[in-house]
Design a protein around this motif. Structure first.
Motif, PDB file in Angstrom:
ATOM      1  N   VAL A  26       0.847  -1.195   0.000  1.00  0.00           N
ATOM      2  CA  VAL A  26       0.000   0.000   0.000  1.00  0.00           C
ATOM      3  C   VAL A  26       0.881   1.243   0.000  1.00  0.00           C
ATOM      4  O   VAL A  26       1.866   1.311   0.736  1.00  0.00           O
ATOM      5  CB  VAL A  26      -0.929   0.042   1.244  1.00  0.00           C
ATOM      6  N   VAL A  27       0.519   2.207  -0.829  1.00  0.00           N
ATOM      7  CA  VAL A  27       1.143   3.525  -0.820  1.00  0.00           C
ATOM      8  C   VAL A  27       0.042   4.532  -0.515  1.00  0.00           C
ATOM      9  O   VAL A  27      -1.025   4.506  -1.145  1.00  0.00           O
ATOM     10  CB  VAL A  27       1.793   3.845  -2.188  1.00  0.00           C
ATOM     11  N   VAL A  28       0.269   5.392   0.452  1.00  0.00           N
ATOM     12  CA  VAL A  28      -0.708   6.414   0.819  1.00  0.00           C
ATOM     13  C   VAL A  28      -0.444   7.651  -0.037  1.00  0.00           C
ATOM     14  O   VAL A  28       0.672   8.167  -0.080  1.00  0.00           O
ATOM     15  CB  VAL A  28      -0.626   6.754   2.319  1.00  0.00           C
ATOM     16  N   VAL A  29      -1.476   8.105  -0.728  1.00  0.00           N
ATOM     17  CA  VAL A  29      -1.384   9.236  -1.644  1.00  0.00           C
ATOM     18  C   VAL A  29      -2.150  10.415  -1.045  1.00  0.00           C
ATOM     19  O   VAL A  29      -3.355  10.315  -0.810  1.00  0.00           O
ATOM     20  CB  VAL A  29      -1.956   8.861  -3.034  1.00  0.00           C
ATOM     21  N   PRO A  30      -1.470  11.546  -0.796  1.00  0.00           N
ATOM     22  CA  PRO A  30      -2.160  12.702  -0.209  1.00  0.00           C
ATOM     23  C   PRO A  30      -2.958  13.482  -1.255  1.00  0.00           C
ATOM     24  O   PRO A  30      -2.402  13.930  -2.255  1.00  0.00           O
ATOM     25  CB  PRO A  30      -1.013  13.537   0.359  1.00  0.00           C
ATOM     26  N   VAL A  31      -4.254  13.604  -1.023  1.00  0.00           N
ATOM     27  CA  VAL A  31      -5.142  14.314  -1.948  1.00  0.00           C
ATOM     28  C   VAL A  31      -5.977  15.341  -1.201  1.00  0.00           C
ATOM     29  O   VAL A  31      -6.192  15.232   0.004  1.00  0.00           O
ATOM     30  CB  VAL A  31      -6.053  13.335  -2.722  1.00  0.00           C
ATOM     31  N   SER A  32      -6.476  16.331  -1.940  1.00  0.00           N
ATOM     32  CA  SER A  32      -7.299  17.372  -1.322  1.00  0.00           C
ATOM     33  C   SER A  32      -8.791  17.108  -1.479  1.00  0.00           C
ATOM     34  O   SER A  32      -9.594  17.579  -0.684  1.00  0.00           O
ATOM     35  CB  SER A  32      -6.967  18.739  -1.935  1.00  0.00           C
ATOM     36  N   ARG A  59     -12.160   8.797   6.230  1.00  0.00           N
ATOM     37  CA  ARG A  59     -12.647   7.999   5.094  1.00  0.00           C
ATOM     38  C   ARG A  59     -11.432   7.387   4.406  1.00  0.00           C
ATOM     39  O   ARG A  59     -10.427   8.059   4.192  1.00  0.00           O
ATOM     40  CB  ARG A  59     -13.410   8.884   4.124  1.00  0.00           C
ATOM     41  N   VAL A  60     -11.523   6.119   4.058  1.00  0.00           N
ATOM     42  CA  VAL A  60     -10.432   5.402   3.418  1.00  0.00           C
ATOM     43  C   VAL A  60     -10.906   4.862   2.070  1.00  0.00           C
ATOM     44  O   VAL A  60     -11.897   4.147   2.004  1.00  0.00           O
ATOM     45  CB  VAL A  60      -9.939   4.230   4.295  1.00  0.00           C
ATOM     46  N   VAL A  61     -10.181   5.233   1.008  1.00  0.00           N
ATOM     47  CA  VAL A  61     -10.463   4.727  -0.338  1.00  0.00           C
ATOM     48  C   VAL A  61      -9.218   3.983  -0.804  1.00  0.00           C
ATOM     49  O   VAL A  61      -8.107   4.494  -0.688  1.00  0.00           O
ATOM     50  CB  VAL A  61     -10.795   5.881  -1.314  1.00  0.00           C
ATOM     51  N   GLN A  62      -9.423   2.765  -1.312  1.00  0.00           N
ATOM     52  CA  GLN A  62      -8.308   1.969  -1.817  1.00  0.00           C
ATOM     53  C   GLN A  62      -8.592   1.541  -3.248  1.00  0.00           C
ATOM     54  O   GLN A  62      -9.674   1.053  -3.553  1.00  0.00           O
ATOM     55  CB  GLN A  62      -8.088   0.731  -0.944  1.00  0.00           C
ATOM     56  N   LEU A  63      -7.588   1.730  -4.116  1.00  0.00           N
ATOM     57  CA  LEU A  63      -7.663   1.299  -5.511  1.00  0.00           C
ATOM     58  C   LEU A  63      -6.375   0.563  -5.875  1.00  0.00           C
ATOM     59  O   LEU A  63      -5.328   0.809  -5.283  1.00  0.00           O
ATOM     60  CB  LEU A  63      -7.841   2.488  -6.452  1.00  0.00           C
ATOM     61  N   GLY A  69       0.373  -5.844  -7.396  1.00  0.00           N
ATOM     62  CA  GLY A  69       0.267  -6.380  -6.050  1.00  0.00           C
ATOM     63  C   GLY A  69       0.265  -5.281  -5.005  1.00  0.00           C
ATOM     64  O   GLY A  69       0.154  -5.540  -3.811  1.00  0.00           O
ATOM     65  N   CYS A  70       0.385  -4.036  -5.452  1.00  0.00           N
ATOM     66  CA  CYS A  70       0.403  -2.880  -4.553  1.00  0.00           C
ATOM     67  C   CYS A  70      -0.771  -1.971  -4.877  1.00  0.00           C
ATOM     68  O   CYS A  70      -1.078  -1.724  -6.036  1.00  0.00           O
ATOM     69  CB  CYS A  70       1.725  -2.122  -4.722  1.00  0.00           C
ATOM     70  N   SER A  71      -1.429  -1.494  -3.851  1.00  0.00           N
ATOM     71  CA  SER A  71      -2.577  -0.601  -3.983  1.00  0.00           C
ATOM     72  C   SER A  71      -2.215   0.793  -3.502  1.00  0.00           C
ATOM     73  O   SER A  71      -1.172   0.996  -2.885  1.00  0.00           O
ATOM     74  CB  SER A  71      -3.742  -1.118  -3.134  1.00  0.00           C
ATOM     75  N   ILE A  72      -3.095   1.737  -3.772  1.00  0.00           N
ATOM     76  CA  ILE A  72      -2.975   3.069  -3.180  1.00  0.00           C
ATOM     77  C   ILE A  72      -4.156   3.282  -2.247  1.00  0.00           C
ATOM     78  O   ILE A  72      -5.231   2.698  -2.448  1.00  0.00           O
ATOM     79  CB  ILE A  72      -2.914   4.196  -4.239  1.00  0.00           C
ATOM     80  N   LEU A  86       3.566  13.734  -3.093  1.00  0.00           N
ATOM     81  CA  LEU A  86       4.164  12.447  -3.428  1.00  0.00           C
ATOM     82  C   LEU A  86       4.655  12.484  -4.872  1.00  0.00           C
ATOM     83  O   LEU A  86       3.907  12.788  -5.790  1.00  0.00           O
ATOM     84  CB  LEU A  86       3.121  11.343  -3.256  1.00  0.00           C
ATOM     85  N   GLN A  87       5.915  12.211  -5.081  1.00  0.00           N
ATOM     86  CA  GLN A  87       6.521  12.288  -6.409  1.00  0.00           C
ATOM     87  C   GLN A  87       7.312  11.026  -6.715  1.00  0.00           C
ATOM     88  O   GLN A  87       7.845  10.394  -5.808  1.00  0.00           O
ATOM     89  CB  GLN A  87       7.443  13.511  -6.512  1.00  0.00           C
TER      90      GLN A  87
END
Length: 166
Positions: A26-32, A59-63, A69-72, A86-87
């Motif tokens: 899992v990689v956590v992606v910071p969004v607004s 709230r948690v959204v996963q895609l 094999g890795c999600s965000i 995140l870059q």
């Protein structure tokens, strides 16, 4: 608590983690804007695994990208990192040109293919970039970049044949 909104029951279960293994899953992606990000990533063709509005402000959204094999994960209350910070997230693809064309067809602004002047992995930013894919589309050497609506940076990397042991 809400349950998983969508799942892919046909996806094969991962084998258990064996001693000595370490998996990035899992990689956590910071969004607004959670809904805007959800729409963007679903628009890429990524599978929606979960959308869990746990409580006000959480709230948690996963895609998951196809074949990955890795999600965000993104949402509300899941990271203190600023949106768009995140870059350099890499998506490995078999055919850079075909994947780029598919994403452009989905409305994504994907930059032109490039390779690193030194022939090694690309540098941060645009220093050392040479337009076009690596000579003969050499594995690990051809790239194209795009960003999500918040500016989180993604890089497509073409790999057709893995190096031994990878």
């Amino acid at each position: 608590m809400s349950s998983v909104q969508e799942s892919n029951s046909s996806a094969a279960a991962s084998p258990p983690v064996r001693p000595g293994e370490v998996r990035l899953e899992v990689v956590v992606v910071p969004v607004s804007d959670v809904d805007r990000a959800k729409g963007f990533y679903q628009g890429l063709g990524w599978r929606l695994d979960a959308d869990l509005p746990v409580e006000d402000g959480y709230r948690v959204v996963q895609l998951t990208p196809p074949g990955s094999g890795c999600s965000i994960i993104f949402g509300e209350g899941v990271t203190s990192s600023p949106p768009g910070s995140l870059q350099g997230l890499h998506l490995v693809v078999h055919d850079l040109d075909a994947t780029r064309a598919e994403l452009i067809g989905r409305g994504v602004d994907v930059g032109e293919p490039f390779h690193e002047a030194s022939g090694v992995f690309h540098r941060a930013g645009t220093a050392g970039r040479v337009g076009g894919p690596a000579p003969d589309h050499a594995d690990y050497g051809s790239f194209a970049a795009f960003s999500d609506p918040d500016g989180n940076g993604w890089v497509l990397q073409e790999i057709r044949t893995r190096l031994p042991g990878r």
